[in-house]
Each structure stands twice: as C-alpha cells, then as structure tokens.
Design a protein around this motif. Structure first.
Motif, PDB file in Angstrom:
ATOM      1  N   SER A 258       0.825  -1.211   0.000  1.00 33.34           N
ATOM      2  CA  SER A 258       0.000   0.000   0.000  1.00 33.34           C
ATOM      3  C   SER A 258       0.858   1.260   0.000  1.00 33.34           C
ATOM      4  O   SER A 258       0.354   2.356  -0.260  1.00 33.34           O
ATOM      5  CB  SER A 258      -0.932   0.015   1.220  1.00 33.34           C
ATOM      6  OG  SER A 258      -0.199   0.091   2.430  1.00 33.34           O
ATOM      7  N   ARG A 259       2.147   1.121   0.250  1.00 31.29           N
ATOM      8  CA  ARG A 259       3.040   2.281   0.201  1.00 31.29           C
ATOM      9  C   ARG A 259       3.031   2.923  -1.181  1.00 31.29           C
ATOM     10  O   ARG A 259       3.304   4.124  -1.315  1.00 31.29           O
ATOM     11  CB  ARG A 259       4.471   1.877   0.567  1.00 31.29           C
ATOM     12  CG  ARG A 259       5.079   0.838  -0.355  1.00 31.29           C
ATOM     13  CD  ARG A 259       6.429   0.371   0.143  1.00 31.29           C
ATOM     14  NE  ARG A 259       6.978  -0.666  -0.739  1.00 31.29           N
ATOM     15  CZ  ARG A 259       8.230  -1.075  -0.679  1.00 31.29           C
ATOM     16  NH1 ARG A 259       9.066  -0.531   0.179  1.00 31.29           N
ATOM     17  NH2 ARG A 259       8.666  -2.024  -1.477  1.00 31.29           N
ATOM     18  N   GLY A 260       2.703   2.120  -2.211  1.00 31.30           N
ATOM     19  CA  GLY A 260       2.603   2.690  -3.545  1.00 31.30           C
ATOM     20  C   GLY A 260       1.524   3.746  -3.627  1.00 31.30           C
ATOM     21  O   GLY A 260       1.720   4.823  -4.199  1.00 31.30           O
ATOM     22  N   LEU A 261       0.374   3.458  -3.050  1.00 29.55           N
ATOM     23  CA  LEU A 261      -0.706   4.432  -3.037  1.00 29.55           C
ATOM     24  C   LEU A 261      -0.370   5.613  -2.137  1.00 29.55           C
ATOM     25  O   LEU A 261      -0.632   6.763  -2.474  1.00 29.55           O
ATOM     26  CB  LEU A 261      -2.005   3.776  -2.565  1.00 29.55           C
ATOM     27  CG  LEU A 261      -2.647   2.786  -3.547  1.00 29.55           C
ATOM     28  CD1 LEU A 261      -3.885   2.160  -2.927  1.00 29.55           C
ATOM     29  CD2 LEU A 261      -2.992   3.469  -4.854  1.00 29.55           C
ATOM     30  N   TRP A 262       0.215   5.316  -0.972  1.00 36.37           N
ATOM     31  CA  TRP A 262       0.565   6.414  -0.053  1.00 36.37           C
ATOM     32  C   TRP A 262       1.564   7.361  -0.707  1.00 36.37           C
ATOM     33  O   TRP A 262       1.494   8.579  -0.514  1.00 36.37           O
ATOM     34  CB  TRP A 262       1.159   5.875   1.255  1.00 36.37           C
ATOM     35  CG  TRP A 262       0.337   4.861   1.978  1.00 36.37           C
ATOM     36  CD1 TRP A 262       0.781   3.695   2.534  1.00 36.37           C
ATOM     37  CD2 TRP A 262      -1.075   4.903   2.234  1.00 36.37           C
ATOM     38  NE1 TRP A 262      -0.258   3.005   3.099  1.00 36.37           N
ATOM     39  CE2 TRP A 262      -1.411   3.730   2.938  1.00 36.37           C
ATOM     40  CE3 TRP A 262      -2.096   5.807   1.927  1.00 36.37           C
ATOM     41  CZ2 TRP A 262      -2.711   3.440   3.346  1.00 36.37           C
ATOM     42  CZ3 TRP A 262      -3.397   5.526   2.329  1.00 36.37           C
ATOM     43  CH2 TRP A 262      -3.688   4.366   3.023  1.00 36.37           C
ATOM     44  N   SER A 263       2.507   6.825  -1.479  1.00 37.37           N
ATOM     45  CA  SER A 263       3.521   7.682  -2.100  1.00 37.37           C
ATOM     46  C   SER A 263       2.901   8.597  -3.147  1.00 37.37           C
ATOM     47  O   SER A 263       3.255   9.780  -3.237  1.00 37.37           O
ATOM     48  CB  SER A 263       4.623   6.828  -2.730  1.00 37.37           C
ATOM     49  OG  SER A 263       4.139   6.113  -3.851  1.00 37.37           O
ATOM     50  N   VAL A 264       1.987   8.053  -3.958  1.00 38.20           N
ATOM     51  CA  VAL A 264       1.351   8.873  -4.979  1.00 38.20           C
ATOM     52  C   VAL A 264       0.485   9.950  -4.335  1.00 38.20           C
ATOM     53  O   VAL A 264       0.508  11.118  -4.734  1.00 38.20           O
ATOM     54  CB  VAL A 264       0.515   8.001  -5.934  1.00 38.20           C
ATOM     55  CG1 VAL A 264      -0.291   8.873  -6.897  1.00 38.20           C
ATOM     56  CG2 VAL A 264       1.411   7.058  -6.716  1.00 38.20           C
ATOM     57  N   VAL A 265      -0.266   9.554  -3.320  1.00 35.58           N
ATOM     58  CA  VAL A 265      -1.110  10.534  -2.614  1.00 35.58           C
ATOM     59  C   VAL A 265      -0.248  11.624  -1.983  1.00 35.58           C
ATOM     60  O   VAL A 265      -0.570  12.818  -2.041  1.00 35.58           O
ATOM     61  CB  VAL A 265      -1.955   9.827  -1.534  1.00 35.58           C
ATOM     62  CG1 VAL A 265      -2.662  10.850  -0.647  1.00 35.58           C
ATOM     63  CG2 VAL A 265      -2.990   8.910  -2.185  1.00 35.58           C
ATOM     64  N   ALA A 266       0.877  11.219  -1.389  1.00 33.92           N
ATOM     65  CA  ALA A 266       1.754  12.191  -0.741  1.00 33.92           C
ATOM     66  C   ALA A 266       2.339  13.173  -1.746  1.00 33.92           C
ATOM     67  O   ALA A 266       2.400  14.383  -1.493  1.00 33.92           O
ATOM     68  CB  ALA A 266       2.880  11.465   0.000  1.00 33.92           C
TER      69      ALA A 266
END
Length: 304
Positions: A258-266
C-alpha cells in the motif's frame, strides 16, 4: 487471512516508509549523493535495530552467522538501488514498482521452501505489467514508433527509475524470504539486529566511491537525511518483526504494498515541498501514476 499483528505492523511500515523516502528525496536538494546517503542510512538503521537485542536470545551456534550475513547483503543491495531510484528518479514511480516484491517473494518461497504460490499469481502478473505501463506514461500528444518508445523509456528517467526499483524489489524479496525461513532459529529480535550490523559493516566498502566528505554536506540537509534514515530503519523494524514473528511474508507484503498508493497521494498533496519536479507534472501523468499504483495494489491483493 493474515494475522492482525502482521496487518498492523506491515501497514505501519508502509506509511513510515513513504514518509521516510520523502524526507530523503527532500535532502537531495543539497546533493548529498546516493553513496553517502546509503552509507549513512545503513549506519542509522543498525542503530535503530540494536535495542531489539535486549529481547533476543544469545547466539549459541556461531557457524550459522552466515544466514544474517546473506540477509545483510540483500539489504545493502536493495537499499543501494532504492537510493538510486529516489535520487535519480521519481518517488511516485519507484515506490509503486517496489510493490512488485510480492511476486519475487512468492517465487523464492516456492524455490526454497516449497510453498506453492496462489493460482492468482498469473493474472496478478498481467495487472502488474499494465501498472508499469501506466507508471511509464509521460504525456504528449504524438505517437512514437516502437523503437523510439523503447529508447525514450529505458534510456530515460522513468525507465531508469523502474529498473532500479525492480532490482531493489528482488533483493528485498530475498531478504523477506530468508527472514521468514531463518530467523526463528535465532529469534527475530536477535537475527535482524545482527543482520543490520553486518549491513552497516558491509557498507563501509562504499567509502572509496563516496561523493565527498560528510562534513561538506550543507547543514540544512542533515535534518532531512537523518530523519529519512531513521524512518527507513524504523519501517524495516516493523516489517521484519511481522515476518519473523508470524511467518507470513507474502501477506505482510500485500499490506506493505500500500506504500505505492501512499507515495502517490503524498506527492500529489504535499509534493511541492518535497519534490517540485514530480508535483509539477501534468495532471494526466499524475492520474496515470495513480492508476498504476492502484493496479499494483490490486495485483498484489489477488495473491492472497
């Protein structure tokens, strides 16, 4: 189903990782260099892991120390290529691609432990390929030939980032697989600190290729470097503890992806402060990266 402990530790690792990488990305404004950054991060990580030894059991068979040494090599190789991806590429591309680690974990556990992967691994792999294609989208109205596209992708910023991230994912998959298989004989509280100490020592081999002296790094860069290194080490504590304690490397990596989504959102929300290049990308590019991150997350979830 994965245990609640695995879920929460892996989720915490994913969030902490995203924040840590953004801090490291911010530090690149002062050009500390990937080698100085990697050596410093490995040293900080060893210090972060060291307190776990207080809860570990003594090592009785020193002939088995080759196991944490191999894990240390995987960690160093993985971190080198993560740093290269972050310093020479885009966080919002590198982090989602690193989520492909779960495919490598499944393959390595099949090879070394005889654990047969889920039948969903094949459709998940197709989704992963589509996700990388979305992440490689750079905008533009004109069509290019297949040869020109290959040159612009693999020879450019996006292709370089993707390549570095894939190598890092393979190395980290080896680390996770070995932690699951080997740490119980030591206890994870002993195994991982020893491995990280080995990693810090191995990293000293980078000294001849350092970009300069550490004291020459501008003072404003240090808070970002140290904080990023600390958070990188802390997230590794959470993830390795989950895998070593509950032995669910594949499940842990599903949540960790899920870090992939968190990185894009960030990057979309606060990216202007950490990476102006990524924040100012066209909306179409940001949208495709978000789709790519979502596809990778879906692909990994299918492996449960």
């Amino acid at each position: 189903m994965i245990s609640s402990g695995t879920f929460w530790c892996s989720l915490a690792a994913a969030v902490i990782y995203t924040i840590g990488v953004l801090f490291l990305k911010r530090s690149t404004l002062w050009n500390p260099g990937p080698w100085r950054m990697t050596l410093l991060t490995n040293a900080i990580t060893a210090l972060v892991f060291a307190p776990m030894l207080l809860w570990g059991k003594p090592i009785n068979d020193f002939t088995m120390l080759w196991q944490p040494l191999v894990v240390a090599l995987c960690f160093v190789i993985g971190l080198i290529f993560v740093v290269l991806a972050v310093t020479q590429g885009d966080v919002s591309i590198a982090t989602p691609v690193l989520g492909l680690k779960i495919l490598f974990v499944a393959g390595q556990l099949l090879l070394f432990a005889g654990q047969v992967p889920s039948v969903w691994i094949w459709p998940a792999g197709v989704l992963a390929v589509l996700a990388v294609a979305c992440l490689s989208y750079q905008g533009g109205d004109r069509l290019v030939s297949s040869t020109e596209h290959r040159t612009s992708f693999w020879g450019g910023r996006v292709g370089l980032t993707t390549t570095y991230a894939l190598i890092a994912a393979f190395a980290y998959a080896g680390l996770d697989s070995m932690v699951q298989l080997w740490s119980p004989a030591f206890t994870v509280q002993t195994f991982m600190p020893v491995a990280m100490i080995f990693a810090a020592v191995i990293s000293l081999a980078m000294i001849p290729v350092l970009e300069g002296r550490y004291r020459d790094i501008p003072r404003p860069a240090w808070p970002w470097l140290v904080t990023g290194g600390f958070l990188t080490g802390l997230q590794a504590v959470f993830l390795s503890y989950a895998i070593g304690t509950w032995g669910q490397a594949a499940g842990a990596n599903v949540v960790y992806s899920s870090r992939g989504l968190w990185s894009v959102v960030a990057v979309v929300t606060v990216g202007s402060y950490f990476s102006k290049t990524e924040f100012t990308a066209p909306r179409s590019v940001k949208a495709m990266r978000l789709i790519g991150a979502a596809l990778i997350t879906l692909a990994i979830a299918m492996l449960l």
